[in-house]
Scaffold this active site. Structure first.
Site, PDB file in Angstrom:
ATOM      1  CE  LYS A  40      -3.874  -2.022  -0.005  1.00 12.03           C
ATOM      2  NZ  LYS A  40      -3.436  -3.075  -0.477  1.00 12.03           N
ATOM      3  CG  ASP A  41      -0.161   4.367  -2.828  1.00  7.33           C
ATOM      4  OD1 ASP A  41       0.796   3.661  -3.402  1.00  7.33           O
ATOM      5  OD2 ASP A  41      -0.948   4.837  -3.368  1.00  7.33           O
ATOM      6  NE  ARG A  42       7.211   7.858   3.577  1.00  3.48           N
ATOM      7  CZ  ARG A  42       8.380   7.997   3.674  1.00  3.48           C
ATOM      8  NH1 ARG A  42       9.309   7.925   2.797  1.00  3.48           N
ATOM      9  NH2 ARG A  42       8.798   8.985   4.837  1.00  3.48           N
TER      10      ARG A  42
END
Length: 305
Positions: A61-63
């Site tokens: 998942k995106d930071r």
């Protein structure tokens, strides 16, 4: 503008199954804010006092987001100190088997875009009714596409031994790059959502190759286009055919579900559910050109307009 703050980009996983309630693996539904999945993985291993190999997750998942995702931890402990910044446990349950990559049903997104200009509603209606080209998002390729460049250097050097994770990043980026090249040609000629002669359909939609060893299932005009595209990248094709990967297919069309949006002044709030492996940035690129605050741009596509 995208992701001015992490709360502008929210994503929530739905597992492909429900944990049984018993077993040696503790499943943790966590919320992470402004940290990577890798950082959350490391911290959970440290908090539970187990090797990192005993902690697993279903998807990256995106930071620059608020992400709610599942991890599993092998071991007898039922709790640990996870009160550090950016990470908290929302739910937990036990299960007999470890969580593996890809064991997701879907991801729900809630995205806020600021400083929107122009009339985006026709494009939003097009996204909801017709879907969008199913591009792999820029996250797949690293900063400024650096993963692809590094992977091609690795392939040209004879594919020397590298850490397992690095090898996986290289192969997935090369596969995704070729797929996007094929899809880009199909978007350019208007056939991304129309079957060509010899098309290999996936769930009733045109598809593109996830390159590997074996005979493609496409034929005739579809195979000719795919082969011509791949022929421009012989180093990538050679690497993917000699590392044990088998030919697979991916739909060229992505159809979001549960689509809704609202506009308040110049702020757009967009929500949808996407199947695993799909990218919200591929949806947003069909709505407009939005600058990503941490760096980079979601470029306009308009194929679904």
């Amino acid at each position: 503008m995208l992701r001015t703050v992490p709360e502008d980009f929210e994503v929530t996983e739905t597992l492909a199954f429900e944990p049984s309630g018993t077993g040696e693996h503790l499943y943790l539904f966590v919320e992470k804010r402004a940290i990577t999945t890798g950082e959350a993985h490391r911290r959970l291993a440290e908090d539970f006092g187990v090797p990192r190999a005993d902690v697993s997750y279903a998807g990256m998942k995106d930071r620059h987001a608020v992400a709610r995702q599942w991890f599993s931890v092998r071991g007898p402990r039922d709790e640990a100190d996870t009160r550090g910044p950016g990470l908290r446990v929302l739910r937990q349950a036990r299960h007999p088997r470890k969580l593996r990559r890809g064991q997701l049903r879907s991801n729900r997104f809630r995205i806020r875009v600021r400083a929107v200009s122009g009339d985006v509603e026709p494009h939003l209606r097009g996204v909801a009714s017709h879907g969008v080209p199913n591009y792999f998002g820029p996250q797949r390729f690293g900063v400024d596409g650096g993963n692809v460049a590094a992977a091609r250097q690795w392939a040209r050097a004879g594919r020397p031994r590298v850490p397992r994770f690095t090898r996986g990043v290289y192969l997935s980026s090369l596969r995704s790059f070729l797929f996007n090249e094929v899809l880009g040609r199909r978007v350019a000629d208007g056939s991304w959502d129309t079957a060509l002669a010899g098309e290999a359909l996936v769930e009733g939609a045109p598809s593109g190759p996830l390159w590997g060893r074996g005979i493609p299932t496409s034929r005739d005009a579809a195979l000719e286009l795919e082969s011509a595209t791949a022929g421009a990248f012989p180093d990538i094709v050679d690497a993917l055919e000699h590392v044990g990967l088998r030919q697979e297919r991916r739909s060229l069309r992505l159809v979001p579900t549960d689509v809704s949006w609202s506009l308040e002044g110049d702020v757009l709030t967009f929500e949808c559910v996407l199947p695993k492996g799909a990218y919200a940035t591929s949806v947003l690129r069909e709505v407009g050109a939005f600058r990503d605050a941490p760096g980079g741009t979601v470029r306009p596509g308009r194929a679904a307009a």
